[in-house]
Each structure stands twice: as structure tokens, then as C-alpha cells.
Design an enzyme around this catalytic site. Structure first.
Site, PDB file in Angstrom:
ATOM      1  N   ARG A 105      10.323  49.647 -59.381  1.00  0.00           N
ATOM      2  CA  ARG A 105      10.295  48.276 -58.864  1.00  0.00           C
ATOM      3  C   ARG A 105       9.004  47.546 -59.179  1.00  0.00           C
ATOM      4  O   ARG A 105       7.946  48.153 -59.311  1.00  0.00           O
ATOM      5  CB  ARG A 105      10.439  48.315 -57.334  1.00  0.00           C
ATOM      6  CG  ARG A 105      11.734  48.910 -56.832  1.00  0.00           C
ATOM      7  CD  ARG A 105      12.854  47.924 -56.934  1.00  0.00           C
ATOM      8  NE  ARG A 105      14.155  48.527 -56.660  1.00  0.00           N
ATOM      9  CZ  ARG A 105      15.187  47.848 -56.179  1.00  0.00           C
ATOM     10  NH1 ARG A 105      15.060  46.578 -55.880  1.00  0.00           N
ATOM     11  NH2 ARG A 105      16.336  48.442 -56.001  1.00  0.00           N
TER      12      ARG A 105
ATOM     13  N   LYS B 180      15.994  44.196 -46.198  1.00  0.00           N
ATOM     14  CA  LYS B 180      17.401  44.511 -45.942  1.00  0.00           C
ATOM     15  C   LYS B 180      17.665  44.721 -44.446  1.00  0.00           C
ATOM     16  O   LYS B 180      18.699  44.296 -43.927  1.00  0.00           O
ATOM     17  CB  LYS B 180      17.818  45.752 -46.729  1.00  0.00           C
ATOM     18  CG  LYS B 180      17.584  45.659 -48.235  1.00  0.00           C
ATOM     19  CD  LYS B 180      18.339  44.512 -48.878  1.00  0.00           C
ATOM     20  CE  LYS B 180      18.277  44.606 -50.401  1.00  0.00           C
ATOM     21  NZ  LYS B 180      18.929  43.440 -51.041  1.00  0.00           N
TER      22      LYS B 180
ATOM     23  N   CYS C 245      24.301  43.628 -61.583  1.00  0.00           N
ATOM     24  CA  CYS C 245      24.962  42.486 -62.211  1.00  0.00           C
ATOM     25  C   CYS C 245      23.961  41.445 -62.695  1.00  0.00           C
ATOM     26  O   CYS C 245      24.336  40.425 -63.255  1.00  0.00           O
ATOM     27  CB  CYS C 245      25.956  41.833 -61.257  1.00  0.00           C
ATOM     28  SG  CYS C 245      27.453  42.797 -61.010  1.00  0.00           S
TER      29      CYS C 245
ATOM     30  N   TYR D 140       9.832  54.120 -48.972  1.00  0.00           N
ATOM     31  CA  TYR D 140      10.333  53.328 -50.095  1.00  0.00           C
ATOM     32  C   TYR D 140      11.015  52.017 -49.696  1.00  0.00           C
ATOM     33  O   TYR D 140      11.848  51.990 -48.802  1.00  0.00           O
ATOM     34  CB  TYR D 140      11.328  54.141 -50.935  1.00  0.00           C
ATOM     35  CG  TYR D 140      11.358  53.666 -52.363  1.00  0.00           C
ATOM     36  CD1 TYR D 140      10.458  54.160 -53.293  1.00  0.00           C
ATOM     37  CD2 TYR D 140      12.237  52.670 -52.776  1.00  0.00           C
ATOM     38  CE1 TYR D 140      10.450  53.698 -54.588  1.00  0.00           C
ATOM     39  CE2 TYR D 140      12.231  52.205 -54.066  1.00  0.00           C
ATOM     40  CZ  TYR D 140      11.339  52.726 -54.984  1.00  0.00           C
ATOM     41  OH  TYR D 140      11.326  52.258 -56.275  1.00  0.00           O
ATOM     42  N   GLY D 141      10.695  50.979 -50.424  1.00  0.00           N
ATOM     43  CA  GLY D 141      11.414  49.702 -50.450  1.00  0.00           C
ATOM     44  C   GLY D 141      12.197  49.353 -49.203  1.00  0.00           C
ATOM     45  O   GLY D 141      11.632  49.186 -48.124  1.00  0.00           O
TER      46      GLY D 141
ATOM     47  N   ASP E 299      17.491  37.047 -53.804  1.00  0.00           N
ATOM     48  CA  ASP E 299      18.178  38.149 -53.130  1.00  0.00           C
ATOM     49  C   ASP E 299      18.891  37.782 -51.824  1.00  0.00           C
ATOM     50  O   ASP E 299      19.983  38.257 -51.591  1.00  0.00           O
ATOM     51  CB  ASP E 299      17.181  39.291 -52.861  1.00  0.00           C
ATOM     52  CG  ASP E 299      17.869  40.612 -52.548  1.00  0.00           C
ATOM     53  OD1 ASP E 299      18.914  40.892 -53.158  1.00  0.00           O
ATOM     54  OD2 ASP E 299      17.370  41.369 -51.695  1.00  0.00           O
TER      55      ASP E 299
ATOM     56  N   SER F 242      25.201  45.343 -56.981  1.00  0.00           N
ATOM     57  CA  SER F 242      24.013  45.743 -57.742  1.00  0.00           C
ATOM     58  C   SER F 242      24.359  45.871 -59.228  1.00  0.00           C
ATOM     59  O   SER F 242      25.529  46.016 -59.595  1.00  0.00           O
ATOM     60  CB  SER F 242      23.480  47.058 -57.198  1.00  0.00           C
ATOM     61  OG  SER F 242      24.503  48.019 -57.236  1.00  0.00           O
TER      62      SER F 242
ATOM     63  N   ARG G 206      16.897  53.413 -51.382  1.00  0.00           N
ATOM     64  CA  ARG G 206      17.464  53.317 -50.041  1.00  0.00           C
ATOM     65  C   ARG G 206      18.343  54.530 -49.779  1.00  0.00           C
ATOM     66  O   ARG G 206      18.937  55.088 -50.693  1.00  0.00           O
ATOM     67  CB  ARG G 206      18.300  52.045 -49.903  1.00  0.00           C
ATOM     68  CG  ARG G 206      17.487  50.750 -49.879  1.00  0.00           C
ATOM     69  CD  ARG G 206      18.347  49.545 -49.529  1.00  0.00           C
ATOM     70  NE  ARG G 206      19.415  49.352 -50.479  1.00  0.00           N
ATOM     71  CZ  ARG G 206      20.687  49.668 -50.282  1.00  0.00           C
ATOM     72  NH1 ARG G 206      21.084  50.153 -49.113  1.00  0.00           N
ATOM     73  NH2 ARG G 206      21.589  49.482 -51.209  1.00  0.00           N
TER      74      ARG G 206
ATOM     75  N   HIS H 269      23.649  38.107 -48.753  1.00  0.00           N
ATOM     76  CA  HIS H 269      22.980  38.788 -49.859  1.00  0.00           C
ATOM     77  C   HIS H 269      23.153  37.935 -51.118  1.00  0.00           C
ATOM     78  O   HIS H 269      23.939  38.279 -52.000  1.00  0.00           O
ATOM     79  CB  HIS H 269      23.625  40.172 -50.013  1.00  0.00           C
ATOM     80  CG  HIS H 269      22.871  41.109 -50.887  1.00  0.00           C
ATOM     81  ND1 HIS H 269      23.407  42.283 -51.346  1.00  0.00           N
ATOM     82  CD2 HIS H 269      21.610  41.060 -51.382  1.00  0.00           C
ATOM     83  CE1 HIS H 269      22.514  42.917 -52.086  1.00  0.00           C
ATOM     84  NE2 HIS H 269      21.427  42.198 -52.128  1.00  0.00           N
TER      85      HIS H 269
HETATM   86  O1  TSX Z   1      21.792  40.017 -66.128  1.00  0.00           O
HETATM   87  C1  TSX Z   1      22.730  39.954 -66.886  1.00  0.00           C
HETATM   88  N1  TSX Z   1      23.442  38.769 -66.992  1.00  0.00           N
HETATM   89  C2  TSX Z   1      23.115  37.620 -66.119  1.00  0.00           C
HETATM   90  C3  TSX Z   1      22.020  36.855 -66.697  1.00  0.00           C
HETATM   91  C4  TSX Z   1      21.663  35.651 -66.324  1.00  0.00           C
HETATM   92  N2  TSX Z   1      23.065  41.062 -67.632  1.00  0.00           N
HETATM   93  C5  TSX Z   1      22.364  42.340 -67.443  1.00  0.00           C
HETATM   94  C6  TSX Z   1      23.105  43.137 -66.418  1.00  0.00           C
HETATM   95  C7  TSX Z   1      22.378  44.333 -65.944  1.00  0.00           C
HETATM   96  C8  TSX Z   1      21.392  44.030 -64.857  1.00  0.00           C
HETATM   97  C9  TSX Z   1      24.088  40.981 -68.514  1.00  0.00           C
HETATM   98  N3  TSX Z   1      24.620  41.897 -69.339  1.00  0.00           N
HETATM   99  C10 TSX Z   1      24.805  39.795 -68.670  1.00  0.00           C
HETATM  100  C11 TSX Z   1      24.465  38.652 -67.904  1.00  0.00           C
HETATM  101  O2  TSX Z   1      25.080  37.594 -68.027  1.00  0.00           O
HETATM  102  N4  TSX Z   1      25.790  40.012 -69.596  1.00  0.00           N
HETATM  103  C12 TSX Z   1      25.659  41.297 -69.982  1.00  0.00           C
HETATM  104  C13 TSX Z   1      26.532  41.987 -70.992  1.00  0.00           C
HETATM  105  C14 TSX Z   1      26.003  41.722 -72.380  1.00  0.00           C
HETATM  106  C15 TSX Z   1      24.986  42.480 -72.907  1.00  0.00           C
HETATM  107  C16 TSX Z   1      24.520  42.202 -74.192  1.00  0.00           C
HETATM  108  C17 TSX Z   1      25.078  41.190 -74.931  1.00  0.00           C
HETATM  109  C18 TSX Z   1      26.087  40.418 -74.417  1.00  0.00           C
HETATM  110  C19 TSX Z   1      26.540  40.686 -73.117  1.00  0.00           C
HETATM  111  N5  TSX Z   1      24.715  40.884 -76.262  1.00  0.00           N
HETATM  112  C20 TSX Z   1      23.768  41.463 -77.025  1.00  0.00           C
HETATM  113  O3  TSX Z   1      23.121  42.396 -76.604  1.00  0.00           O
HETATM  114  C21 TSX Z   1      23.554  40.899 -78.390  1.00  0.00           C
HETATM  115 MN    MN Z   2      19.636  42.958 -53.051  1.00  0.00          MN
END
Ligand code: TSX
Ligand code: MN
Length: 597
Positions: A380, A221, A265, A212-213, A288, A263, A71, A241
Site C-alpha cells: 500500500r 473501514k 476493478c 495492518y490497514g 473509496d 476490489s 484485512r 463504499h
Molecule cells: O483500472 C482499470 N480501469 C479503470 C480505469 C480508469 N483497470 C485495471 C484494473 C485492475 C485494478 C482496467 N483494466 C481497466 C479499466 O478501465 N480495463 C482493464 C482491462 C484492460 C487492460 C489492458 C488493456 C485494455 C483493457 N489494453 C492494453 O493493455 C493495451
Molecule cells: Mn475500499
């Protein structure tokens, strides 16, 4: 269907005016059929735009121009009559001036190409919460993606012929072909010619120069968030969102939760997660966007206006999101800017397979251990939601699903606890308005600075953000005791040594369980200066290994000094919204300050 068979005069004259301006070689009305979709895919394979993958079945790889991969917020405009209606967080252009510029840019812009007319519904076609749109585009890639992401069909034209309102969406890649000029796999225009524009007063979207997207699939969006947010405010509903998930406890009691995150998360991961705690079930309604209206019982009912997932591929794996991998594995998917394996499969960073050799997204040979990324970080997948093994059976219920809780969150390795329940709706709106992630060292502003993204709507609110906060406060007034409870979650807390304190992913079901039971009135909490937090005993930690008391104290504690240090950043953030910013949120900040002592 032929153009001449359309009855609605407004639709007819609007289409004709764009045909006259863009002068396409041909006009095709899309019917959403498999036959038409297969023809377009075959045509794109022939032209070099698509590569048919050997696996998964009926799936294709598309590689974009290297400059057209995401975007483009700096080219995104809200064209309201008054600039203050777009507000300080949106780029603005005068609607008449923008249209005048488009009369130049679109003149002959579809020469040598086919104009596709896509009738689509955002939401199940018979839902009172759904809305219709017509997208004109000169991109077959856009057509086949829209056929996955929205409900495309001639029944939408019947609805419009019968008087239903529709959002007018126009898209051109901005690359007309001269007589005899050969096409390229991904036509688009240079950055200074790209425009993603929204005319909220006339419910129009006009997009030029990008394929794109979010720049080109205008139902997502542009419509479902930017235009719909304006409609929602005027009509007393919400366009957010947010993912929507269905949570079932061991007794079979169901609650629906909607969640907004900035984004990166893991929103899609949460929407499809596999709970680790026995007897609990998570099913997906959407990953989304959520449209919510009040039902006759006074509760907020949500639909997912989309029909597919347009997700970031890198990072998606059997570990991070097994149900998403299973969705994709069923085929009927489009991959954009992923790598291709030597046996005609697709690959991206963190994929479960570990190939020795592949071809990267810019068609270069790539070998295992290579430091370059094989897939673009914003590569994507476009895949049908109906294929998701944990899609809830009611995901297309035209009435929507009643929401019990809203979740907000951010990526915060310090200060913010694992979960925090708002003291009331107004405090919840304060939490949404202060949503933020910590910036990495590379980002402007630097380490430890917060990047605020209120309600994850900063790039997606089609009007003045101050008015948006007021709308949230008004929804709370209207909902009264039926309002969803509001929670702030943070899966990303670290200790001083840089170790993740919370295992995340499926273990987040422990947090969802507490939230479920708070909504039920069965879980306890402790009132603190920042909100209601679970006591250690209230959070189900059975079977969770490696969780020390110290870790838990950090995850569920109030870092008073940390919170006090964040206050100046919140004040500076609030100051950016100008004179339409509601006084109530300043009151909430003052109240938090007072509680922190
Ligand atoms: O999506 C994530 N979630 C939600 C899942 C339902 N991620 C990935 C974020 C990038 C898109 C996460 N990353 C989450 C999470 O709850 N937590 C973390 C951080 C994390 C990463 C690795 C480990 C623990 C926490 N542990 C090991 O790798 C062993
Ligand atoms: Mn989104």
C-alpha cells in the site's frame, strides 16, 4: 495536551478505563502537528520499523510481519445485541461475551509501549455530514497513517468537550513488552488472537492483534463504513463504499458521480483518470468512501470522509493512474510492503521504472526476471489527498457535492454490457444488489462462477444486509424525482478469443460522457430487457482506434441466453439474505425474467 485538560466526562472516564486495563508506560495525546509526526517517524526509523526513503521526499517504507498483510474478514465481528441484526453475511459475537474476552486480552496489552490518543474527524471538521472519533492505539505506525487518512487535531477534542458525539475506537497490536524485552519492527498477535470488532449499538470499535490497514486504521473501514452504515440507516443518510468524481463537460457544466466497485476493478484509477475526449475534465473528490445526506433542495450531497488515499501499490503506474503517481511523487507518503530500490526509492509490480536489482518486501535480494513478486500484492501507499494534482477545489466543501449519478460495476468478461442505465431507482437497487465479478480458476467455486458483492458492501455493512437493501429502497422513495440516476458499467468485457473489447482507463470518459448526457436528458438510449443501453451513435467513439462493429455489438448488446443463465446464480445469491430480504428485489428479478422472455 494533557489528559487532565480534557473536559468531557464520558471521554475522560472511557480513556481512564482503557489506561487502567492496558497499563501503557506512557500516554500521548496526538495533535496532528508536523512536529509530532516527524518525531514519531524519526523514532520509527531508529527502532527499525521505518526506512527513510531517498525519494520521494519525506517518505518512509514499512515492512509488516509476513502474516499481517491484509484485512482479516474471518476475524471481523459485528457485536450487536441480536445476531439477526448483524445478519447472515457478518460474523457475530455477543457484545457482553466479546467485552469479557477483551478484558483478558487487553489486560496489560500495552505494557512497555506508549498509548497514543488520536482525536480525528471523518470529513471536514465543520461539515454537518462529518463525524468525530477518538482512536486509542499502541502503534506509532497507526498514528502517522491516521494523520494522513483523517483530520487529526485537538479541535476535535474541543468539539467533544462542547458536547459533540464521538465513536470510541480502541486498537492494540497485542504485543506487550516484558521488562527489558526488545521490540520487533512490526509487533502483532497470532491469527487466533486477532479481533476486529464493532459494537454498533454503542458506537464502539475494538481491534486487537493486527497493525495492518483496515484492521488498525479504525477511521476507514471500521468507522466510515461499518459503524457509519448503521448510523446512516438510523439517521436517514448513506455511508457507501464509493469513489466520488467531478465531471466537467466542454461547456463548463459540472456533474458529480459516485461509484461502487468490488476490489480489483480500478476504483482509484477511475477517481483520478485523465479523459481522452477533448474538452472533458475529471477531478477527484474521493477514491473509496462516500457519506451522503439530503440537502435542503432534496438532492443527495456527498463528502469524502477521508483525507488521504490508502491504495494498492502494485499495478499503479503512469499508464494505469498517472495522477496517483504524481500524488505520491510529491512525498509525505508511507509505503507498506513495497520493495526498495538500491538507491533508496520504492518499487512494485507494474511500476514504470525497471530496476535491475532491489530488496523485496521480506528483505530478500531480488533481481530483474526473478519469478517472485518484489512487493506484496496488497502493498500500500498512504498519501495525502490534497497532493493529488486533480483533486477538485471543493473536495473539502462542508456542504458536500450534489450527486447526479451512481455507478455500479464488476469484472465481467462475458454477458454484461459496457454500460447500462437502470430503468428506475428500484431497478437500480436490483443492479446494485446483483453486483458481481467473475472468479478466476483459482478461487473456490471455479471458472465462470460469480462472486457477488452487493454495492461492494458485503464485508463493510455493519448490519443485516437485507435491511441495507431496504434502506436503499427507502432512500429512493425519499429522493423521488431528485434521486441520482443509476448505471451499471463493465470495463472488462472480452471476446471469445480472450481479447479485451474495451480499452478502459482514460477511454472510460466516453462512457462517463454518455452518463453525463443521460442525466442532462441530451443523450439517447434504447430500452432493452436489462435496462437502457446506448445506441452505437450515442456513444462518442471519435478517435478510438481498433474498434470494430462486431466488438461494439458485443459491448452494447443484450446476450439474452447469457442473462438467462445467470438467473439461477442470482436466485441463490438472494436466498442467502434470509427473511429480511425485501420482496421488491424478487419482483425485480421476476420482471427481468419476463422481459427476457
Ligand atoms: O483500472 C482499470 N480501469 C479503470 C480505469 C480508469 N483497470 C485495471 C484494473 C485492475 C485494478 C482496467 N483494466 C481497466 C479499466 O478501465 N480495463 C482493464 C482491462 C484492460 C487492460 C489492458 C488493456 C485494455 C483493457 N489494453 C492494453 O493493455 C493495451
Ligand atoms: Mn475500499
Amino acid at each position: 495536551m494533557l489528559l487532565s485538560e480534557i473536559k468531557n466526562a464520558e471521554l475522560k472516564s472511557w480513556l481512564q478505563s482503557w489506561i487502567d486495563l492496558c497499563t501503557p508506560d506512557d500516554v500521548v495525546i496526538c495533535d496532528g502537528s508536523k512536529k509530532q509526526n516527524d518525531e514519531l517517524c524519526n523514532q520509527m526509523v531508529k527502532s527499525g520499523t521505518f526506512i527513510k526513503l531517498n525519494k520521494p521526499e519525506n517518505s518512509f517504507l514499512c515492512r509488516s510481519e509476513v502474516s499481517d498483510v491484509a484485512r482479516v474478514e474471518e476475524r471481523t465481528y459485528i457485536c450487536s445485541k441480536k445476531q439477526e441484526d448483524a445478519g447472515p453475511t457478518n460474523h457475530w459475537k455477543d457484545p457482553a461475551e466479546m467485552k469479557a474476552e477483551f478484558n483478558v486480552l487487553f489486560k496489560g496489552s500495552m505494557k512497555g509501549r506508549t498509548m497514543y490518543v488520536i482525536p480525528f474527524s471523518m470529513g471536514p471538521i465543520e461539515s454537518p455530514i462529518s463525524k468525530y472519533g477518538i482512536e486509542i492505539t499502541d502503534s506509532a505506525y497507526v498514528v502517522v497513517n491516521m494523520c494522513i487518512m483523517t483530520r487529526v487535531g485537538l479541535s476535535v477534542i474541543s468539539k467533544i468537550d462542547a458536547g459533540a458525539a464521538f465513536v470510541k475506537c480502541v486498537h492494540s497490536v497485542g504485543a506487550p513488552l516484558a521488562d527489558g524485552q526488545a521490540d520487533v519492527p512490526w509487533p502483532c498477535a497470532p491469527m487466533d488472537k486477532k479481533y476486529i470488532t464493532h459494537f454498533p449499538e454503542t458506537r464502539e470499535i475494538i481491534s486487537f492483534g493486527s497493525g495492518y490497514g483496515g484492521n488498525a486504521l479504525l477511521g476507514k473501514k471500521c468507522f466510515a463504513l461499518r459503524i457509519a452504515s448503521v448510523q446512516a440507516r438510523e439517521e436517514g443518510w448513506m455511508a457507501e463504499h464509493m469513489l466520488i468524481l467531478k465531471l466537467t463537460n466542454p461547456k463548463g457544466i459540472v456533474k458529480y458521480v459516485a461509484a461502487a466497485f468490488p476490489s480489483a476493478c480500478g476504483k482509484t484509477n477511475l477517481a483520478m483518470m485523465e479523459p481522452t475526449i477533448p474538452g472533458w475534465k475529471v477531478e477527484t473528490i474521493g477514491d473509496d468512501i462516500s457519506w451522503m445526506k439530503f440537502g435542503e433542495d432534496g438532492r443527495l450531497y456527498a463528502i469524502n470522509p477521508e483525507a488521504g488515499f490508502f491504495g494498492v501499490a502494485p499495478g499503479t503506474s503512469m499508464k494505469s493512474n498517472p495522477n496517483c503517481m504524481r500524488t505520491i511523487a510529491k512525498g509525505n507518503s508511507i509505503f507498506t510492503n513495497t520493495a526498495i530500490t538500491m538507491d533508496g526509492g520504492t518499487w512494485w509490480e507494474d511500476h514504470d521504472e525497471d530496476p535491475e536489482e532491489l530488496v523485496d518486501w521480506i528483505r530478500r535480494p531480488w533481481k530483474k526476471g526473478c519469478t517472485r513478486k518484489a512487493a506484496h500484492p496488497n502493498a500500500r501507499f498512504t498519501t495525502p489527498a490534497a497532493q493529488c494534482p486533480v483533486i477538485a477545489p471543493e473536495w473539502e466543501d462542508p456542504r458536500g457535492v450534489p450527486i447526479s449519478a451512481f455507478l455500479f460495476g464488476g469484472r465481467r468478461k462475458t454477458v454484461v454490457p459496457l454500460v447500462n442505465e437502470a430503468l428506475d431507482w428500484k431497478h437500480g437497487v436490483f443492479l446494485g444488489a446483483t453486483m458481481a465479478s467473475e472468479m478466476t480458476a483459482a478461487a473456490a467455486g471455479g471458472l465462470g462462477q460469480l462472486r457477488f458483492d452487493p454495492f461492494a458492501m458485503l464485508p463493510f455493512c455493519g448490519y443485516n444486509m437485507g435491511d441495507y437493501f431496504k434502506h436503499w429502497l427507502e432512500i429512493g422513495e425519499k429522493a423521488g424525482s431528485k434521486a441520482p440516476k443509476i448505471f451499471y458499467v463493465n470495463w472488462f468485457r472480452k471476446n471469445d478469443a480472450g481479447k479485451w473489447l474495451w480499452p478502459g482507463y482514460g477511454e472510460n470518459s466516453r462512457v462517463l460522457k454518455w452518463i453525463f448526457e443521460r442525466c442532462d436528458g441530451t443523450a439517447s438510449c434504447k430500452a432493452t430487457a436489462i435496462g437502457n443501453l446506448p445506441e452505437e451513435k450515442a456513444l462518442d467513439l471519435d478517435g478510438l482506434k481498433d474498434m470494430t462493429h462486431d466488438d461494439l455489438a458485443l459491448l452494447l448488446g443484450v446476450d439474452k441466453e447469457g442473462w438467462k443463465a445467470v438467473i439461477p446464480q442470482i436466485e441463490a445469491h438472494f436466498a442467502k439474505f434470509g427473511d429480511r430480504f425485501p420482496a421488491e428485489l424478487h419482483k425485480q428479478l421476476d420482471a427481468m425474467k419476463a422481459r427476457l422472455g
